[in-house]
Scaffold this active site. Structure first.
Site, PDB file in Angstrom:
ATOM      1  N   ASP A 161       0.503  -1.362  -0.297  1.00 50.88           N
ATOM      2  CA  ASP A 161      -0.431   0.020  -0.262  1.00 50.88           C
ATOM      3  C   ASP A 161       0.589   1.443   0.137  1.00 50.88           C
ATOM      4  O   ASP A 161       2.287   1.389   0.234  1.00 50.88           O
ATOM      5  CB  ASP A 161      -1.053   0.057   1.170  1.00 50.88           C
ATOM      6  CG  ASP A 161      -1.988  -1.157   1.295  1.00 50.88           C
ATOM      7  OD1 ASP A 161      -2.307  -1.326   0.168  1.00 50.88           O
ATOM      8  OD2 ASP A 161      -2.548  -0.999   2.617  1.00 50.88           O
ATOM      9  N   LYS A 217      -3.291   3.207  -2.075  1.00 54.74           N
ATOM     10  CA  LYS A 217      -4.721   3.214  -1.959  1.00 54.74           C
ATOM     11  C   LYS A 217      -4.262   4.364  -0.492  1.00 54.74           C
ATOM     12  O   LYS A 217      -3.289   3.895   0.408  1.00 54.74           O
ATOM     13  CB  LYS A 217      -5.000   1.756  -0.706  1.00 54.74           C
ATOM     14  CG  LYS A 217      -6.377   0.670  -1.130  1.00 54.74           C
ATOM     15  CD  LYS A 217      -6.819   0.430  -1.072  1.00 54.74           C
ATOM     16  CE  LYS A 217      -6.712  -0.646  -0.993  1.00 54.74           C
ATOM     17  NZ  LYS A 217      -7.536  -1.670  -0.034  1.00 54.74           N
ATOM     18  N   MET A 237      -9.986   7.834   9.663  1.00 54.12           N
ATOM     19  CA  MET A 237     -10.521   8.215   9.506  1.00 54.12           C
ATOM     20  C   MET A 237      -9.771   9.313   8.144  1.00 54.12           C
ATOM     21  O   MET A 237      -8.544   9.563   8.296  1.00 54.12           O
ATOM     22  CB  MET A 237     -11.613   8.731   9.727  1.00 54.12           C
ATOM     23  CG  MET A 237     -10.867   9.827  11.133  1.00 54.12           C
ATOM     24  SD  MET A 237     -12.601  10.872  11.731  1.00 54.12           S
ATOM     25  CE  MET A 237     -13.305  11.417  10.311  1.00 54.12           C
TER      26      MET A 237
HETATM   27  N1  SAH Z   1      -4.405  -1.501   8.629  1.00 50.78           N
HETATM   28  C1  SAH Z   1      -4.252  -0.312   9.160  1.00 50.78           C
HETATM   29  C2  SAH Z   1      -5.196   1.023   8.922  1.00 50.78           C
HETATM   30  C3  SAH Z   1      -5.920   1.341   7.637  1.00 50.78           C
HETATM   31  S1  SAH Z   1      -6.764   2.768   7.432  1.00 50.78           S
HETATM   32  C4  SAH Z   1      -3.813  -0.035  10.344  1.00 50.78           C
HETATM   33  O1  SAH Z   1      -3.991  -1.840  11.529  1.00 50.78           O
HETATM   34  O2  SAH Z   1      -3.148   1.326  10.777  1.00 50.78           O
HETATM   35  C5  SAH Z   1      -6.478   3.534   6.951  1.00 50.78           C
HETATM   36  C6  SAH Z   1      -6.334   4.707   8.039  1.00 50.78           C
HETATM   37  O3  SAH Z   1      -5.691   4.207   9.418  1.00 50.78           O
HETATM   38  C7  SAH Z   1      -5.787   5.847   7.876  1.00 50.78           C
HETATM   39  O4  SAH Z   1      -6.611   7.194   7.280  1.00 50.78           O
HETATM   40  C8  SAH Z   1      -5.212   7.073   9.583  1.00 50.78           C
HETATM   41  O5  SAH Z   1      -6.314   7.026   9.366  1.00 50.78           O
HETATM   42  C9  SAH Z   1      -4.496   5.683   9.499  1.00 50.78           C
HETATM   43  N2  SAH Z   1      -2.973   5.302  10.151  1.00 50.78           N
HETATM   44  C10 SAH Z   1      -2.744   4.814   9.073  1.00 50.78           C
HETATM   45  N3  SAH Z   1      -0.880   5.155   9.042  1.00 50.78           N
HETATM   46  C11 SAH Z   1      -1.557   6.252  10.281  1.00 50.78           C
HETATM   47  C12 SAH Z   1       0.099   6.783  10.521  1.00 50.78           C
HETATM   48  N4  SAH Z   1       1.551   6.357  11.129  1.00 50.78           N
HETATM   49  N5  SAH Z   1      -0.626   8.118  11.319  1.00 50.78           N
HETATM   50  C13 SAH Z   1      -1.863   8.151  11.115  1.00 50.78           C
HETATM   51  N6  SAH Z   1      -2.426   7.460  11.319  1.00 50.78           N
HETATM   52  C14 SAH Z   1      -2.999   6.463  10.931  1.00 50.78           C
END
Ligand code: SAH
Length: 474
Positions: free
Chosen positions: A248, A270, A383
């Site tokens: 991703d 994505k 989000m």
């Molecule tokens: N599978 C991922 C989530 C995917 S959805 C997990 O477990 O973290 C994507 C969302 O994750 C983003 O819109 C944001 O809200 C959050 N996110 C992922 N990485 C982030 C980061 N380094 N800092 C802040 N938010 C993050």
């Protein structure tokens, strides 16, 4: 080469350790683990050594060192704090042509004890020839992370099949090719997945059809939030064994840099709900690559099972008979909370935590807002920042106080991390004022206020003015 490396079978062989302190105790423990018949000579023993002597697991020679202690020994270790004694042991041993190790004294030693990575029966030994033990230790740590913990199980299995392998493949070259293919086969994955019967079946199968093409497989791997230090050892190994990595856009460059250089990298981008490669296309790509016999790593930001569509991908793989494994990652909620100094639960403030996603209008309507608006719980909301106005409106309408603290964590765990804190009543304005972008995670609940005191990573939080949030007591 200044030293000749050697693995020695010490089982039931007499070994003398001179010295009864902590250093000696460590050597004794290692020697006992190798099955040696250990004698400790010293006027006093540590409690641990005394217990071993009382249990008759070691012999104890009491008093000051005497040359006759060496009688019958195959090896001797001098581990006293007294240089004169160590020198006497070394010189007496040399006289008898006995190998001696003097702890922390390479000059007096005729053998060295290496740092080891133990995957028994496989053992990797590292020596710096006594010149830089720290370097050897460091190297050991690196190897520890790179070598599969199930290497030992593999060696044990191959040992059992050894005669059959030789009979089936008598020519050394053919045997070598067969072994090469085996190490890249699903066998290791079965061992990692604690499926010994399947591992054995895979070995049987490859013995029956030694030239069958390698079977491809997919590892669904969590890359964590960005800081490469938050990768698991298993993720690191998978990245180093991959032929192709489908990642991703959320996966950080630092994490990708740890993958095998000559792997093929395909970005199936994505981000924050934008779907640039369709889920179907990702499925097809995984299938094609696995069917071509390649080791595929499907690398996802955070954890693959937390808002990562990992479940759908496994269902697809399963329905097409593609073998898979899953390596969890540190999800954004855990990482952002940790790196912002926000404990997600707290005895005084929050008895539960919910992971919520609200990327688009549809997912908003599907949520149970009454439950989400309850006090004394923490919401970790995955989000885009675009929905913050709607989020505030729903939570306030369902009774969450406008004074509820939030912490918005942008680029959590990365060098560019920013944390913005404030209260629910001012959430969208505050995010706007600081131009918070993607990816960002919202932590809402009483615990979020702790970011202002417990922060430790990067810059302190940007604190919103709170003139509206604390009404004056009459
Ligand atoms: N599978 C991922 C989530 C995917 S959805 C997990 O477990 O973290 C994507 C969302 O994750 C983003 O819109 C944001 O809200 C959050 N996110 C992922 N990485 C982030 C980061 N380094 N800092 C802040 N938010 C993050």
């Amino acid at each position: 080469m200044n030293l000749f490396p050697l693995f020695v079978d010490l089982a039931r062989r007499p070994v003398l350790v001179v010295g009864g302190g902590e250093v000696a105790a460590r050597k004794v423990a290692a020697l006992l683990a190798a099955g040696a018949d250990v004698t400790v000579g010293a006027p006093a023993l540590t409690p641990q050594l005394a217990r071993l002597a009382a249990d008759r697991r070691i012999h104890h020679l009491d008093g000051p060192y005497a040359e006759r202690w060496l009688d019958g020994s195959w090896l001797v270790v001098a581990a006293t704090a007294d240089r004169a004694t160590n020198e006497a042991v070394a010189s007496d041993a040399a006289h008898r042509r006995l190998f001696a190790n003097v702890v922390d004294d390479a000059g007096l030693s005729t053998f060295h004890v290496p740092a080891i990575v133990d995957r028994s029966p496989v053992i990797v030994a590292i020596s710096s020839g006594g010149s830089a033990p720290m370097l050897a230790r460091r190297l050991r740590e690196r190897l520890e992370t790179l070598l599969d913990p199930d290497l030992g199980a593999l060696a044990t299995l191959l040992e059992r099949f050894r005669t059959r392998i030789r009979t089936r493949l008598p020519a050394p070259a053919a045997r070598r090719h067969w072994y090469d293919a085996l190490f890249d086969s699903p066998l290791m994955a079965f061992l990692r997945a604690r499926q010994p019967a399947l591992a054995e079946a895979a070995l049987e199968a490859s013995l029956h059809a030694p030239t069958a093409p390698a079977e491809g497989r997919v590892a669904l791997v969590g890359a964590g939030p960005g800081d490469p230090g938050l990768l698991t050892l298993k993720a690191l190994r998978a990245l180093n064994q991959a032929d192709v990595i489908l990642h991703d856009r959320l996966v950080s460059a630092e994490v990708l840099a740890l993958a095998r250089r000559d792997a093929e990298f395909i970005e199936v981008g994505k981000r924050g709900g934008g779907h640039s490669t369709s889920q179907d296309a990702i499925h097809q790509l995984m299938l094609e690559q696995a069917r071509a016999g390649r080791r595929v790593v499907r690398l996802k930001g955070g954890d693959p099972f937390v808002f990562g569509r990992g479940g759908e991908e496994l269902e697809f793989l399963r329905s097409h008979g593609v073998p898979y494994e899953v390596v969890p990652g540190i999800t954004a909620a855990l990482a952002c909370a940790a790196y912002a100094g926000v404990p997600l639960t707290h005895r005084d403030h929050a008895q539960s935590v919910r992971f919520v996603t609200a990327h688009c209008r549809d997912s908003f309507d599907a949520l149970d807002w009454r439950a989400l608006a309850q006090e004394r719980q923490t919401l970790a909301i995955y989000m885009g920042v675009a929905g913050l106005e709607r989020l505030r409106a729903r939570l306030l309408a369902h009774g969450r106080a406008a004074t509820t603290p939030f912490a918005l964590v942008e680029n959590g765990s990365r060098a560019s991390q920013r944390v913005v804190t404030g209260t629910l009543g001012q959430l969208p304005q505050t995010a706007n004022a600081h131009k918070v972008g993607s990816p960002a995670l919202l932590i809402l609940g009483e615990v979020a206020a702790l970011a202002e005191t417990l922060h430790w990573y990067g810059a302190p939080p940007l604190v919103a003015l709170r003139e509206l949030s604390i009404p004056h007591a009459a």
